[in-house]
Design an enzyme around this catalytic site. Structure first.
Site, PDB file in Angstrom:
ATOM      1  N   ARG A   1     -13.112  16.533  19.376  1.00  0.00           N
ATOM      2  CA  ARG A   1     -12.988  15.166  18.807  1.00  0.00           C
ATOM      3  C   ARG A   1     -13.444  15.089  17.362  1.00  0.00           C
ATOM      4  O   ARG A   1     -13.798  14.030  16.859  1.00  0.00           O
ATOM      5  CB  ARG A   1     -13.740  14.135  19.657  1.00  0.00           C
ATOM      6  CG  ARG A   1     -13.214  14.029  21.073  1.00  0.00           C
ATOM      7  CD  ARG A   1     -13.590  12.708  21.701  1.00  0.00           C
ATOM      8  NE  ARG A   1     -13.056  12.610  23.048  1.00  0.00           N
ATOM      9  CZ  ARG A   1     -13.676  13.043  24.132  1.00  0.00           C
ATOM     10  NH1 ARG A   1     -14.873  13.585  24.038  1.00  0.00           N
ATOM     11  NH2 ARG A   1     -13.115  12.929  25.307  1.00  0.00           N
TER      12      ARG A   1
ATOM     13  N   LYS B   1      -5.144  12.583   5.331  1.00  0.00           N
ATOM     14  CA  LYS B   1      -3.988  12.540   6.238  1.00  0.00           C
ATOM     15  C   LYS B   1      -3.791  13.932   6.810  1.00  0.00           C
ATOM     16  O   LYS B   1      -3.703  14.908   6.054  1.00  0.00           O
ATOM     17  CB  LYS B   1      -2.726  12.115   5.487  1.00  0.00           C
ATOM     18  CG  LYS B   1      -2.568  10.619   5.363  1.00  0.00           C
ATOM     19  CD  LYS B   1      -1.188  10.272   4.833  1.00  0.00           C
ATOM     20  CE  LYS B   1      -1.044   8.781   4.676  1.00  0.00           C
ATOM     21  NZ  LYS B   1       0.252   8.405   4.055  1.00  0.00           N
TER      22      LYS B   1
ATOM     23  N   GLU C   1       4.810  15.273  -8.594  1.00  0.00           N
ATOM     24  CA  GLU C   1       3.828  14.408  -7.917  1.00  0.00           C
ATOM     25  C   GLU C   1       2.740  13.958  -8.887  1.00  0.00           C
ATOM     26  O   GLU C   1       2.202  12.850  -8.780  1.00  0.00           O
ATOM     27  CB  GLU C   1       3.196  15.132  -6.721  1.00  0.00           C
ATOM     28  CG  GLU C   1       4.139  15.339  -5.567  1.00  0.00           C
ATOM     29  CD  GLU C   1       4.722  14.036  -5.019  1.00  0.00           C
ATOM     30  OE1 GLU C   1       3.960  13.137  -4.647  1.00  0.00           O
ATOM     31  OE2 GLU C   1       5.959  13.927  -4.985  1.00  0.00           O
TER      32      GLU C   1
ATOM     33  N   LYS D   1      -5.412   9.635  -6.944  1.00  0.00           N
ATOM     34  CA  LYS D   1      -5.360   9.718  -5.476  1.00  0.00           C
ATOM     35  C   LYS D   1      -6.696   9.289  -4.878  1.00  0.00           C
ATOM     36  O   LYS D   1      -6.753   8.547  -3.898  1.00  0.00           O
ATOM     37  CB  LYS D   1      -5.008  11.147  -5.054  1.00  0.00           C
ATOM     38  CG  LYS D   1      -5.024  11.364  -3.548  1.00  0.00           C
ATOM     39  CD  LYS D   1      -3.677  11.529  -2.939  1.00  0.00           C
ATOM     40  CE  LYS D   1      -3.720  11.359  -1.427  1.00  0.00           C
ATOM     41  NZ  LYS D   1      -2.683  12.040  -0.728  1.00  0.00           N
TER      42      LYS D   1
ATOM     43  N   GLU E   1      -3.932   3.136   4.810  1.00  0.00           N
ATOM     44  CA  GLU E   1      -2.644   2.577   4.380  1.00  0.00           C
ATOM     45  C   GLU E   1      -2.409   1.208   5.015  1.00  0.00           C
ATOM     46  O   GLU E   1      -1.316   0.897   5.472  1.00  0.00           O
ATOM     47  CB  GLU E   1      -1.520   3.537   4.814  1.00  0.00           C
ATOM     48  CG  GLU E   1      -0.358   3.588   3.880  1.00  0.00           C
ATOM     49  CD  GLU E   1       0.483   4.837   4.116  1.00  0.00           C
ATOM     50  OE1 GLU E   1       0.684   5.575   3.160  1.00  0.00           O
ATOM     51  OE2 GLU E   1       0.909   5.083   5.260  1.00  0.00           O
TER      52      GLU E   1
ATOM     53  N   ARG F   1       0.644  -6.053  -0.199  1.00  0.00           N
ATOM     54  CA  ARG F   1       1.392  -7.309  -0.234  1.00  0.00           C
ATOM     55  C   ARG F   1       1.667  -7.628  -1.696  1.00  0.00           C
ATOM     56  O   ARG F   1       0.727  -7.669  -2.499  1.00  0.00           O
ATOM     57  CB  ARG F   1       0.564  -8.420   0.428  1.00  0.00           C
ATOM     58  CG  ARG F   1       1.303  -9.738   0.494  1.00  0.00           C
ATOM     59  CD  ARG F   1       0.710 -10.681   1.517  1.00  0.00           C
ATOM     60  NE  ARG F   1       0.691 -10.110   2.856  1.00  0.00           N
ATOM     61  CZ  ARG F   1      -0.149 -10.494   3.810  1.00  0.00           C
ATOM     62  NH1 ARG F   1      -1.039 -11.404   3.583  1.00  0.00           N
ATOM     63  NH2 ARG F   1      -0.095  -9.943   5.009  1.00  0.00           N
TER      64      ARG F   1
ATOM     65  N   ASN G   1       3.714   6.351  -2.369  1.00  0.00           N
ATOM     66  CA  ASN G   1       5.087   6.654  -1.937  1.00  0.00           C
ATOM     67  C   ASN G   1       6.122   6.284  -2.990  1.00  0.00           C
ATOM     68  O   ASN G   1       7.317   6.172  -2.664  1.00  0.00           O
ATOM     69  CB  ASN G   1       5.398   5.912  -0.639  1.00  0.00           C
ATOM     70  CG  ASN G   1       4.678   6.535   0.526  1.00  0.00           C
ATOM     71  OD1 ASN G   1       4.768   7.729   0.744  1.00  0.00           O
ATOM     72  ND2 ASN G   1       3.941   5.733   1.261  1.00  0.00           N
TER      73      ASN G   1
ATOM     74  N   HIS H   1       9.476   7.908  -2.892  1.00  0.00           N
ATOM     75  CA  HIS H   1       9.603   8.676  -1.648  1.00  0.00           C
ATOM     76  C   HIS H   1      10.677   8.170  -0.701  1.00  0.00           C
ATOM     77  O   HIS H   1      11.129   8.926   0.161  1.00  0.00           O
ATOM     78  CB  HIS H   1       8.263   8.688  -0.898  1.00  0.00           C
ATOM     79  CG  HIS H   1       7.245   9.602  -1.516  1.00  0.00           C
ATOM     80  ND1 HIS H   1       7.043   9.703  -2.864  1.00  0.00           N
ATOM     81  CD2 HIS H   1       6.361  10.468  -0.957  1.00  0.00           C
ATOM     82  CE1 HIS H   1       6.076  10.577  -3.099  1.00  0.00           C
ATOM     83  NE2 HIS H   1       5.653  11.064  -1.961  1.00  0.00           N
TER      84      HIS H   1
ATOM     85  N   HIS I   1      12.679  11.181   0.769  1.00  0.00           N
ATOM     86  CA  HIS I   1      12.625  11.675   2.158  1.00  0.00           C
ATOM     87  C   HIS I   1      14.026  11.767   2.755  1.00  0.00           C
ATOM     88  O   HIS I   1      14.327  12.696   3.506  1.00  0.00           O
ATOM     89  CB  HIS I   1      11.739  10.767   3.013  1.00  0.00           C
ATOM     90  CG  HIS I   1      10.276  10.962   2.740  1.00  0.00           C
ATOM     91  ND1 HIS I   1       9.341   9.983   2.924  1.00  0.00           N
ATOM     92  CD2 HIS I   1       9.591  12.033   2.270  1.00  0.00           C
ATOM     93  CE1 HIS I   1       8.141  10.442   2.598  1.00  0.00           C
ATOM     94  NE2 HIS I   1       8.271  11.684   2.193  1.00  0.00           N
TER      95      HIS I   1
ATOM     96  N   HIS J   1       9.694  19.079  -1.988  1.00  0.00           N
ATOM     97  CA  HIS J   1       9.397  17.652  -1.919  1.00  0.00           C
ATOM     98  C   HIS J   1       9.395  17.008  -3.315  1.00  0.00           C
ATOM     99  O   HIS J   1       9.979  15.944  -3.532  1.00  0.00           O
ATOM    100  CB  HIS J   1       8.043  17.444  -1.227  1.00  0.00           C
ATOM    101  CG  HIS J   1       7.594  16.022  -1.243  1.00  0.00           C
ATOM    102  ND1 HIS J   1       8.287  15.031  -0.592  1.00  0.00           N
ATOM    103  CD2 HIS J   1       6.542  15.413  -1.861  1.00  0.00           C
ATOM    104  CE1 HIS J   1       7.679  13.872  -0.796  1.00  0.00           C
ATOM    105  NE2 HIS J   1       6.621  14.085  -1.567  1.00  0.00           N
TER     106      HIS J   1
HETATM  107  N1  GLY Z   1       1.033  11.621   0.332  1.00  0.00           N
HETATM  108  C1  GLY Z   1       0.845  10.225   0.412  1.00  0.00           C
HETATM  109  C2  GLY Z   1      -0.503   9.850   0.953  1.00  0.00           C
HETATM  110  O1  GLY Z   1      -1.387  10.666   1.012  1.00  0.00           O
HETATM  111  O2  GLY Z   1      -0.686   8.721   1.322  1.00  0.00           O
END
Ligand code: GLY
Length: 359
Positions: free
Chosen positions: A111, A133, A175, A217, A227, A231, A241, A244, A248, A260
């Site tokens: 976990r 992520k 990027e 970032k 995320e 709005r 994104n 993106h 994609h 990418h």
């Molecule tokens: N690659 C986009 C993010 O990390 O949200």
């Protein structure tokens, strides 16, 4: 060396510079290390192994072939066989696919155990390894299974980039440029000033744009790790994104033969065209987008799959709500706004601008 602090729920540092991976030994003192990497980065894995007291390797396939349920289960089996405990550390050493997989292994083993990321590509350093992520692909789509699991540290050792093919450098640079358009326009002027230098991982220009992109970032994920906010002009992590949505779809239709960043370069031109129509983005910025991508040797046109197919694929974009497409747009470099449910004819018109000019 530069250090960027990621001040989210569990603060950590991203260290950027030559030889920074040597810091792994201090960060893992007293723990066993499961070093997850593909064979192609053995030139980094070898010295790291020698610098650590207690370490075992888990070799995984290169690139997206690593991000499967079968490879993941193989990693769990190895951790079990090695008696990996909660006090031990998973290290992801490789490109974005490896660090995504290693992150998910760390997120799920008992976990959640400590994770340290050592990305070896520009894309991994500027994007994938920072922000927590993690995940794998399934046959229904990319990254459909995953978790947010923040690392304890990210070591962006620029020595790892010395042998990176130019194509990979260019793709990663797309990027970095994206971070210029969404948050830090200074990146754009550095790239415009010397597009050759920024593609040299030993240059000061490269170090500066990479550090700035990581800073972008870091500030975005610290404010919206999961995320969950976006709005109008208050756009959280979704801003990463930019470009993106089309990218994609192109990647899928080109059967992932495009890198990418290559697809995102074209996607950003599309997003700039849409932003000009929807948000009044100055045409000069649209032209500037094309010029920056061309200056880096990236494609600025797309021919092939017809619009209807790409448009259908875009319905599966994770930003879509119900049937409403949502695009990240800019009203000026550094000013992001969500474009929700744009006119279908306008979208097709933007796509038409990507057609190569025939003399
Ligand atoms: N690659 C986009 C993010 O990390 O949200």
């Amino acid at each position: 060396m530069s250090v960027v602090e990621v001040n989210g729920p569990s603060p950590y540092q991203v260290r950027i510079g030559a030889a920074v991976s040597r810091g792994l030994a201090d960060l893992t003192v007293g723990s066993r290390v499961a070093l997850i990497h593909p064979a192609s980065v053995e030139f980094m894995a070898g010295p790291l192994r020698e610098s650590l007291d207690r370490v075992f390797d888990i070799e995984v396939p290169d690139a997206e072939a690593a991000k499967t349920a079968t490879v993941l289960a193989g990693c769990w089996d190895r951790l079990a066989a090695e008696g990996m405990t909660r006090g031990d550390v998973v290290v992801g050493l490789g490109g974005g696919a490896t660090t995504d997989l290693a992150g998910f292994v760390a997120a799920t083993w008992m976990r959640g155990v400590t994770l340290i990321q050592v990305p070896t590509t520009v894309l991994g350093m500027a994007d994938a390894a920072v922000g927590g992520k993690t995940g794998i692909n399934i046959s229904a789509g990319k990254n459909l299974v995953g978790a947010f699991h923040e690392p304890k540290a990210v070591l962006c050792d620029t020595d790892a980039l010395a042998h990176l093919p130019l194509r990979e450098m260019r793709s990663g640079m797309a990027e970095i440029v994206k971070c210029g358009f969404i948050n830090d326009p200074r990146i754009l002027s550095i790239v415009e000033n010397d597009p050759v230098a920024v593609l040299d991982p030993a240059s000061d220009a490269f170090h500066e744009v990479l550090t700035r992109a990581v800073q972008v970032k870091a500030s975005v994920v610290a404010a919206d790790l999961t995320e969950s906010t976006s709005r109008g002009t208050d756009v959280g992590r979704e801003r990463l994104n930019y470009g993106h949505t089309l990218a994609h779809a192109i990647e899928a239709h080109e059967h992932f033969t495009w890198r990418h960043g290559e697809a995102d370069a074209v996607g950003m031109i599309f997003a700039a065209e849409l932003s000009a129509r929807e948000l009044g983005l100055d045409r000069q910025v649209v032209d500037r987008t094309r010029e920056i991508m061309a200056g880096l040797g990236l494609l600025t046109t797309f021919e092939g799959t017809e619009w209807a197919k790409l448009r259908a694929t875009m319905n599966l974009d994770k930003k879509t709500r119900g049937t409403m497409l949502r695009f990240v747009g800019i009203s000026a470099p550094g000013h992001v706004t969500m474009i929700e449910g744009p006119d279908e004819h306008e979208l097709e018109e933007c796509f038409a601008t990507l057609a190569p000019v025939v003399d």
